[in-house]
Design an enzyme around this catalytic site. Structure first.
Site, PDB file in Angstrom:
ATOM      1  N   ASN A 136       1.222  -1.039  -0.121  1.00 11.84           N
ATOM      2  CA  ASN A 136      -0.286  -0.119  -0.010  1.00 11.84           C
ATOM      3  C   ASN A 136       0.896   1.197  -0.144  1.00 11.84           C
ATOM      4  OD1 ASN A 136      -1.922   1.994   0.338  1.00 11.84           O
ATOM      5  ND2 ASN A 136      -2.521   1.571   2.550  1.00 11.84           N
ATOM      6  N   TRP A 137       0.913   1.790  -1.267  1.00  6.87           N
ATOM      7  CA  TRP A 137       1.881   3.101  -1.053  1.00  6.87           C
ATOM      8  C   TRP A 137       1.324   4.338  -0.711  1.00  6.87           C
ATOM      9  CZ3 TRP A 137       4.409   2.554  -6.950  1.00  6.87           C
ATOM     10  CH2 TRP A 137       5.545   1.459  -6.760  1.00  6.87           C
ATOM     11  N   LYS A 138      -0.053   4.091  -0.245  1.00  7.23           N
ATOM     12  CA  LYS A 138      -0.732   5.473   0.298  1.00  7.23           C
ATOM     13  C   LYS A 138      -0.566   6.581  -0.837  1.00  7.23           C
ATOM     14  CE  LYS A 138       0.055   3.621   4.826  1.00  7.23           C
ATOM     15  NZ  LYS A 138      -0.143   3.517   6.287  1.00  7.23           N
ATOM     16  N   HIS A 184      -9.707   0.623   4.327  1.00  5.77           N
ATOM     17  CA  HIS A 184      -8.620   1.111   5.057  1.00  5.77           C
ATOM     18  C   HIS A 184      -8.907   1.848   6.262  1.00  5.77           C
ATOM     19  CE1 HIS A 184      -4.358   2.076   6.199  1.00  5.77           C
ATOM     20  NE2 HIS A 184      -3.919   1.365   5.707  1.00  5.77           N
ATOM     21  N   GLU A 210      -7.454   4.201   7.496  1.00  3.35           N
ATOM     22  CA  GLU A 210      -6.956   5.766   7.108  1.00  3.35           C
ATOM     23  C   GLU A 210      -8.373   6.537   6.624  1.00  3.35           C
ATOM     24  OE1 GLU A 210      -3.253   5.140   5.391  1.00  3.35           O
ATOM     25  OE2 GLU A 210      -2.308   4.967   7.276  1.00  3.35           O
ATOM     26  N   GLU A 252      -5.675  -5.230  10.543  1.00  2.00           N
ATOM     27  CA  GLU A 252      -4.631  -4.380  10.547  1.00  2.00           C
ATOM     28  C   GLU A 252      -5.179  -3.453  12.070  1.00  2.00           C
ATOM     29  OE1 GLU A 252      -2.668  -3.024   6.896  1.00  2.00           O
ATOM     30  OE2 GLU A 252      -4.678  -1.754   6.996  1.00  2.00           O
ATOM     31  N   GLY A 308       1.800   2.414  10.916  1.00  2.76           N
ATOM     32  CA  GLY A 308       2.644   3.454  10.848  1.00  2.76           C
ATOM     33  C   GLY A 308       3.223   4.136  11.947  1.00  2.76           C
ATOM     34  N   SER A 329       2.878  -1.763  10.498  1.00  8.89           N
ATOM     35  CA  SER A 329       4.198  -1.831  10.720  1.00  8.89           C
ATOM     36  C   SER A 329       5.012  -3.047  10.354  1.00  8.89           C
ATOM     37  CB  SER A 329       4.781  -1.141  12.124  1.00  8.89           C
ATOM     38  OG  SER A 329       4.063   0.111  12.367  1.00  8.89           O
ATOM     39  N   GLY A 361       2.636  -1.011   4.215  1.00  8.57           N
ATOM     40  CA  GLY A 361       2.520   0.546   4.070  1.00  8.57           C
ATOM     41  C   GLY A 361       4.132   1.000   4.001  1.00  8.57           C
ATOM     42  N   GLY A 362       4.479   1.620   4.987  1.00  6.86           N
ATOM     43  CA  GLY A 362       5.758   2.117   4.764  1.00  6.86           C
ATOM     44  C   GLY A 362       6.859   1.542   4.161  1.00  6.86           C
TER      45      GLY A 362
HETATM   46  C1  PEP Z   1      -1.067   0.005   5.927  1.00 14.84           C
HETATM   47  O1  PEP Z   1      -1.145   1.123   5.219  1.00 14.84           O
HETATM   48  O2  PEP Z   1      -1.982  -0.772   5.553  1.00 14.84           O
HETATM   49  C2  PEP Z   1      -0.030  -0.355   6.678  1.00 14.84           C
HETATM   50  C3  PEP Z   1      -0.082  -1.352   7.259  1.00 14.84           C
HETATM   51  O3  PEP Z   1       0.885   0.435   6.909  1.00 14.84           O
HETATM   52  P1  PEP Z   1       2.362   0.596   7.805  1.00 14.84           P
HETATM   53  O4  PEP Z   1       3.013  -0.904   7.352  1.00 14.84           O
HETATM   54  O5  PEP Z   1       3.259   1.575   7.338  1.00 14.84           O
HETATM   55  O6  PEP Z   1       2.029   0.421   9.086  1.00 14.84           O
END
Ligand code: PEP
Length: 283
Positions: free
Chosen positions: A13-15, A97, A99, A179, A185, A226, A247-248
């Site tokens: 997930n590049w957000k 998601h 967010e 999640e 994050g 994370s 994500g990150g």
């Molecule tokens: C996500 O965006 O779904 C996610 C899990 O982000 P991160 O890995 O940065 O916590």
């Protein structure tokens, strides 16, 4: 019961990162550094990068996904993107998601309608569920996730009056990402054992919604929050967990290479044990 044959999936997930001039290059670098026939790889860039990423990945076995779709087919929804507009650009979509629940006020009812839009247009949905830190601390994490799933599936079922979805049934394609919101994050992760417990809760909630035990068992459950190349092993060591939504770390080529390499080891072991089905090209 014969064990469910679930694939191992790593979804990125590049957000709201990258842009159309750089995204293709990053996608190719990740694809090249993480090559394996055993793991389903999905990259979900921003909408405006879908075309560039899709072109850059042509001929490589990495799928492209969107990060959202609108709940309606079309209409006066300025700035929005309908599922039907993504045909040819994406084959997967992240739905619900946290967010978007947090920033756009997405509800379980809305998310259920988005699932239907995905199926109408052949997009494979990755449905996100997860509790807040206060829920976990109060001992209600499993109840919250159960409640999210019950409400999303009830909303999805309410769309049945529109007739069968063109792209098949939810049982055929649904992937669920557990999640925990407090792990996204933040650098904090759930424990592998907590994630596995939640995967069982998730499959139980599908059964409670009327799915057969076999169909519920066949749904891949990913962990997200994370995830890094160092952290992924704890989750993949759990037979109930089938991969990760990243994500990150998914913006870093070395991290993705490490995450997919670790997933490849799990996939090879599960294949040898007869608990995973071989990945179909173009999955
Ligand atoms: C996500 O965006 O779904 C996610 C899990 O982000 P991160 O890995 O940065 O916590």
């Amino acid at each position: 019961m014969i064990p469910a044959m679930r694939p191992v999936i790593i979804a990125a997930n590049w957000k709201m990162h990258t842009d159309p001039t750089t995204a293709g290059q990053l996608a190719v670098a990740i694809a090249g550094a993480s090559e394996t026939p055993l793991v389903v790889r999905v990259i979900c860039p921003p909408f405006v990068c879908l075309d560039a990423v899709g072109r850059a990945l042509a001929g490589r076995d990495v799928a492209v996904g969107a990060q959202n779709v609108h709940a309606e087919e079309a209409g006066a929804y300025t700035g929005e993107v309908a599922a039907g507009m993504l045909v040819g650009l994406a084959s997967w979509a992240i739905i619900g998601h946290s967010e978007r629940r947090r920033d756009e006020g997405e509800t379980d009812e809305l998310i259920g309608r988005k699932l239907r839009r995905c199926l109408d247009h052949g997009l494979r949905p990755i449905l996100c569920v997860g509790e807040q830190l206060s829920d976990r601390e109060a001992g209600r994490a499993t109840a919250v996730v159960r409640g999210q799933l019950a409400a999303v599936l009830a909303s999805f079922a309410a769309q049945a009056a529109a007739g069968p979805a063109a792209g098949g049934t939810l049982e055929d394609g649904l992937v669920i990402a557990y999640e925990p919101v407090w792990a996204i994050g933040t650098g904090r992760t759930a424990s592998g054992a907590d994630a596995a417990e939640m995967a069982d809760v998730i499959r139980g909630a599908l059964e409670a919604a009327g799915w057969s035990a076999r169909a519920a068992e066949a749904v891949p459950v990913l962990y997200g929050g994370s995830v890094t190349s160092a952290a992924i092993g704890e989750f993949l060591a759990e037979p109930a967990i089938d991969g990760a939504l990243v994500g990150g770390a998914s913006l870093k080529v070395d991290e993705m290479a490490g995450i997919v390499a670790r997933a490849g080891l799990t996939a090879a072991a599960r294949l040898a044990a007869g608990t995973m089905r071989p990945v179909e090209t173009g999955s």
